[in-house]
Design a protein around this motif. Structure first.
Motif, PDB file in Angstrom:
ATOM      1  N   VAL A  47      -5.986  -2.003 -15.116  1.00  0.00           N
ATOM      2  CA  VAL A  47      -5.528  -3.198 -14.845  1.00  0.00           C
ATOM      3  C   VAL A  47      -4.825  -3.065 -13.495  1.00  0.00           C
ATOM      4  CG1 VAL A  47      -3.914  -4.751 -15.812  1.00  0.00           C
ATOM      5  CG2 VAL A  47      -5.774  -3.843 -17.425  1.00  0.00           C
ATOM      6  N   THR A  48      -3.986  -2.132 -13.487  1.00  0.00           N
ATOM      7  CA  THR A  48      -3.177  -2.206 -12.079  1.00  0.00           C
ATOM      8  C   THR A  48      -3.946  -2.277 -10.752  1.00  0.00           C
ATOM      9  OG1 THR A  48      -1.709  -0.600 -13.307  1.00  0.00           O
ATOM     10  CG2 THR A  48      -1.317  -0.780 -10.769  1.00  0.00           C
ATOM     11  N   PRO A  49      -5.148  -1.600 -10.380  1.00  0.00           N
ATOM     12  CA  PRO A  49      -5.656  -1.857  -9.217  1.00  0.00           C
ATOM     13  C   PRO A  49      -6.463  -3.096  -9.331  1.00  0.00           C
ATOM     14  CG  PRO A  49      -6.265   0.402 -10.091  1.00  0.00           C
ATOM     15  CD  PRO A  49      -5.570  -0.280 -11.258  1.00  0.00           C
ATOM     16  N   VAL A  50      -6.742  -3.715 -10.412  1.00  0.00           N
ATOM     17  CA  VAL A  50      -7.207  -4.887 -10.468  1.00  0.00           C
ATOM     18  C   VAL A  50      -6.166  -5.994 -10.176  1.00  0.00           C
ATOM     19  CG1 VAL A  50      -8.400  -6.740 -11.819  1.00  0.00           C
ATOM     20  CG2 VAL A  50      -9.250  -4.358 -11.790  1.00  0.00           C
ATOM     21  N   LEU A  51      -4.965  -5.909 -10.527  1.00  0.00           N
ATOM     22  CA  LEU A  51      -4.070  -6.807 -10.110  1.00  0.00           C
ATOM     23  C   LEU A  51      -3.659  -6.726  -8.844  1.00  0.00           C
ATOM     24  CD1 LEU A  51      -1.451  -6.673 -13.110  1.00  0.00           C
ATOM     25  CD2 LEU A  51      -2.732  -8.533 -12.541  1.00  0.00           C
ATOM     26  N   ILE A  52      -3.528  -5.643  -8.098  1.00  0.00           N
ATOM     27  CA  ILE A  52      -3.250  -5.395  -6.968  1.00  0.00           C
ATOM     28  C   ILE A  52      -4.326  -6.041  -5.912  1.00  0.00           C
ATOM     29  CG2 ILE A  52      -3.065  -3.461  -4.966  1.00  0.00           C
ATOM     30  CD1 ILE A  52      -1.860  -1.745  -7.002  1.00  0.00           C
ATOM     31  N   VAL A  53      -5.507  -5.787  -6.381  1.00  0.00           N
ATOM     32  CA  VAL A  53      -6.823  -6.414  -5.362  1.00  0.00           C
ATOM     33  C   VAL A  53      -6.500  -7.702  -5.673  1.00  0.00           C
ATOM     34  CG1 VAL A  53      -9.154  -6.846  -5.394  1.00  0.00           C
ATOM     35  CG2 VAL A  53      -8.412  -4.467  -5.525  1.00  0.00           C
ATOM     36  N   ALA A  54      -6.239  -8.395  -6.881  1.00  0.00           N
ATOM     37  CA  ALA A  54      -6.386  -9.970  -6.925  1.00  0.00           C
ATOM     38  C   ALA A  54      -5.521 -10.585  -6.260  1.00  0.00           C
ATOM     39  CB  ALA A  54      -5.960 -10.262  -8.326  1.00  0.00           C
ATOM     40  N   VAL A  55      -4.071  -9.922  -6.049  1.00  0.00           N
ATOM     41  CA  VAL A  55      -2.817 -10.282  -5.250  1.00  0.00           C
ATOM     42  C   VAL A  55      -3.291 -10.152  -4.028  1.00  0.00           C
ATOM     43  CG1 VAL A  55      -0.366  -9.938  -4.659  1.00  0.00           C
ATOM     44  CG2 VAL A  55      -1.028  -9.619  -7.075  1.00  0.00           C
ATOM     45  N   LEU A  56      -3.847  -9.291  -3.337  1.00  0.00           N
ATOM     46  CA  LEU A  56      -4.181  -8.982  -2.157  1.00  0.00           C
ATOM     47  C   LEU A  56      -5.147 -10.168  -1.723  1.00  0.00           C
ATOM     48  CD1 LEU A  56      -4.308  -5.301  -1.331  1.00  0.00           C
ATOM     49  CD2 LEU A  56      -2.595  -6.961  -0.554  1.00  0.00           C
ATOM     50  N   ALA A 110       0.919  -1.088  -0.005  1.00  0.00           N
ATOM     51  CA  ALA A 110       0.020  -0.122   0.109  1.00  0.00           C
ATOM     52  C   ALA A 110       0.843   1.020   0.111  1.00  0.00           C
ATOM     53  CB  ALA A 110      -0.894  -0.148   1.243  1.00  0.00           C
ATOM     54  N   LEU A 111       1.841   1.201   0.724  1.00  0.00           N
ATOM     55  CA  LEU A 111       2.968   2.370   0.954  1.00  0.00           C
ATOM     56  C   LEU A 111       3.519   2.565  -0.453  1.00  0.00           C
ATOM     57  CD1 LEU A 111       4.314   2.053   4.545  1.00  0.00           C
ATOM     58  CD2 LEU A 111       2.771   4.037   3.347  1.00  0.00           C
ATOM     59  N   VAL A 112       3.904   1.342  -1.353  1.00  0.00           N
ATOM     60  CA  VAL A 112       4.798   1.517  -2.424  1.00  0.00           C
ATOM     61  C   VAL A 112       3.558   2.371  -3.540  1.00  0.00           C
ATOM     62  CG1 VAL A 112       5.512   0.345  -4.401  1.00  0.00           C
ATOM     63  CG2 VAL A 112       6.267  -0.281  -2.111  1.00  0.00           C
ATOM     64  N   VAL A 113       2.502   1.707  -3.386  1.00  0.00           N
ATOM     65  CA  VAL A 113       1.440   2.441  -4.517  1.00  0.00           C
ATOM     66  C   VAL A 113       1.252   3.542  -3.954  1.00  0.00           C
ATOM     67  CG1 VAL A 113      -0.950   2.371  -5.087  1.00  0.00           C
ATOM     68  CG2 VAL A 113       0.137   0.131  -4.800  1.00  0.00           C
ATOM     69  N   GLY A 114       0.959   4.126  -2.413  1.00  0.00           N
ATOM     70  CA  GLY A 114       0.861   5.498  -2.160  1.00  0.00           C
ATOM     71  C   GLY A 114       1.881   6.565  -2.848  1.00  0.00           C
ATOM     72  N   PHE A 115       3.219   6.118  -2.496  1.00  0.00           N
ATOM     73  CA  PHE A 115       4.276   6.747  -2.626  1.00  0.00           C
ATOM     74  C   PHE A 115       4.252   7.209  -4.318  1.00  0.00           C
ATOM     75  CE2 PHE A 115       6.160   5.878   1.601  1.00  0.00           C
ATOM     76  CZ  PHE A 115       6.274   7.075   1.856  1.00  0.00           C
ATOM     77  N   GLY A 116       3.995   5.784  -5.223  1.00  0.00           N
ATOM     78  CA  GLY A 116       3.909   6.274  -6.445  1.00  0.00           C
ATOM     79  C   GLY A 116       2.994   7.210  -6.973  1.00  0.00           C
ATOM     80  N   VAL A 117       1.673   7.098  -6.122  1.00  0.00           N
ATOM     81  CA  VAL A 117       0.610   8.192  -6.539  1.00  0.00           C
ATOM     82  C   VAL A 117       0.913   9.650  -6.214  1.00  0.00           C
ATOM     83  CG1 VAL A 117      -1.631   8.588  -5.872  1.00  0.00           C
ATOM     84  CG2 VAL A 117      -1.259   6.229  -6.342  1.00  0.00           C
ATOM     85  N   TRP A 118       1.461   9.418  -4.745  1.00  0.00           N
ATOM     86  CA  TRP A 118       1.775  10.949  -4.408  1.00  0.00           C
ATOM     87  C   TRP A 118       2.903  11.689  -5.530  1.00  0.00           C
ATOM     88  CZ3 TRP A 118       2.310   8.376   0.858  1.00  0.00           C
ATOM     89  CH2 TRP A 118       1.372   8.354   1.478  1.00  0.00           C
ATOM     90  N   GLY A 119       3.770  10.801  -5.848  1.00  0.00           N
ATOM     91  CA  GLY A 119       4.918  11.136  -6.747  1.00  0.00           C
ATOM     92  C   GLY A 119       4.419  11.715  -8.016  1.00  0.00           C
TER      93      GLY A 119
END
Ligand SMILES: [Cu+2]
Length: 311
Positions: A111-120, A70-79
């Motif tokens: 696709v990216t959020p779907v992948l993240i949700v699927a992995v989680l 979540a933090l990796v995604v968060g930092f990516g989005v904030w960046g």
């Protein structure tokens, strides 16, 4: 020329960001050995510890890995947000190039959020199934009885409501109930309540489960892997003294557990049985929590030296 470069740039940035996020998430989830180090470095991301059972460790690893992802995604989005804000800030009155429908970008952020949700979801389902797993041959069976407002722990000779209690510990207003259990054995907890819904919670087990009245008998298993003494609580608001409904879990070696159980079966009180396995004096009683004053007094809540109204 200008149109071409402005179209390729977001695509390249998106691709790099996607690769970075996906790679970091995958790396975190796959590198099981470093998850504990990450947890230690960041104060377990709010959890009390790595836990004291095999099941707790699985949940802990999932929690830490999910938080890092979540933090990796968060930092990516904030960046990306800050990059856009600075790179494309208003520089004059000229209207910027108006673009619509960037297909690669649209696909990427679908696709990216779907992948993240699927992995989680995948890892959560695996851990949950493992934590909820019940074996056919548990080493110990303990019945957890919740009542307003204390706990009784019955050591049982078999599974289910029909089995018999061979020894028991119970708490009172003056004595915190102690649940002694062996390390390294499969322990089956069978929960039942005498009145309302309570919830059995040992924070260090990273686990809680509701204790239901009536015919519902919630069952779970845990294999404790760390000796020690841990506070337990009721985690379901069950009435006036809900907050006082504490107990203590004492995890000991299997040999000491047998000794404790034998003493209890022989009619010893819980402090006497605790003394038999080396917990003498104050240590024979709960150390991690103490009984609270349950005297309710108008205008002087919980003050010992005052007299209740009407007395
Ligand atoms: Cu309760």
């Amino acid at each position: 020329m200008g149109a071409r470069s402005s179209a390729t740039r977001p695509r390249a940035v998106g691709r790099a960001a996607g690769l970075g996020l996906g790679g970091a998430t995958l790396l975190t989830l796959l590198s099981g050995c470093s998850i504990a180090d990450w947890g230690d470095a960041f104060g377990h991301f709010g959890w009390p510890s790595r836990g004291i059972s095999l099941q707790a460790h699985e949940m802990y690893d999932l929690w830490i890995a999910s938080t890092i992802a979540a933090l990796v995604v968060g930092f990516g989005v904030w960046g990306l947000i800050f990059w856009c804000v600075i790179r494309y800030r208003k520089r004059g009155d000229e209207l910027p190039v108006q673009t619509r429908f960037n297909m690669p970008m649209e696909i990427l952020y679908t696709v990216t959020p779907v992948l993240i949700v699927a992995v989680l979801f995948y890892y959560t389902a695996i851990v949950q199934t493992s934590v909820d797993k019940l074996s056919k041959d548990p080493d110990q069976i303990v019945e957890v009885v919740g009542f307003k407002w204390n706990w009784q722990f019955n050591y049982r000779d078999g599974m289910g409501a029909e089995a018999n209690t061979v020894a028991s510990t119970v708490g009172s207003s003056d004595v915190i109930p102690i649940l002694v259990l062996p390390v390294g054995q499969k322990i089956r907890f069978e929960e039942t309540s005498r009145d309302v819904i309570h919830s059995f919670w040992v924070p260090e087990m990273l686990f809680k489960r509701d204790v239901m009245p009536g015919n519902v008998r919630n069952v779970f298993e845990a294999t404790l892997d760390k000796e020690g003494r841990y506070v337990g609580r009721c985690a379901e608001l069950c009435g006036t003294y809900h907050a006082f409904m504490n107990f203590e879990l004492v995890v000991v070696s299997p040999a000491n557990f047998e000794k404790f159980l034998t003493s209890k079966k022989g009619g010893a009180s819980t402090p006497e049985a605790m003394a038999a396995i080396g917990f003498t004096g104050e240590a024979a009683y709960a150390e991690k929590t103490e009984p609270f004053n349950t005297r309710r007094q108008q205008h002087s809540w919980n003050q010992p030296e005052t007299v209740a109204a009407g007395k």
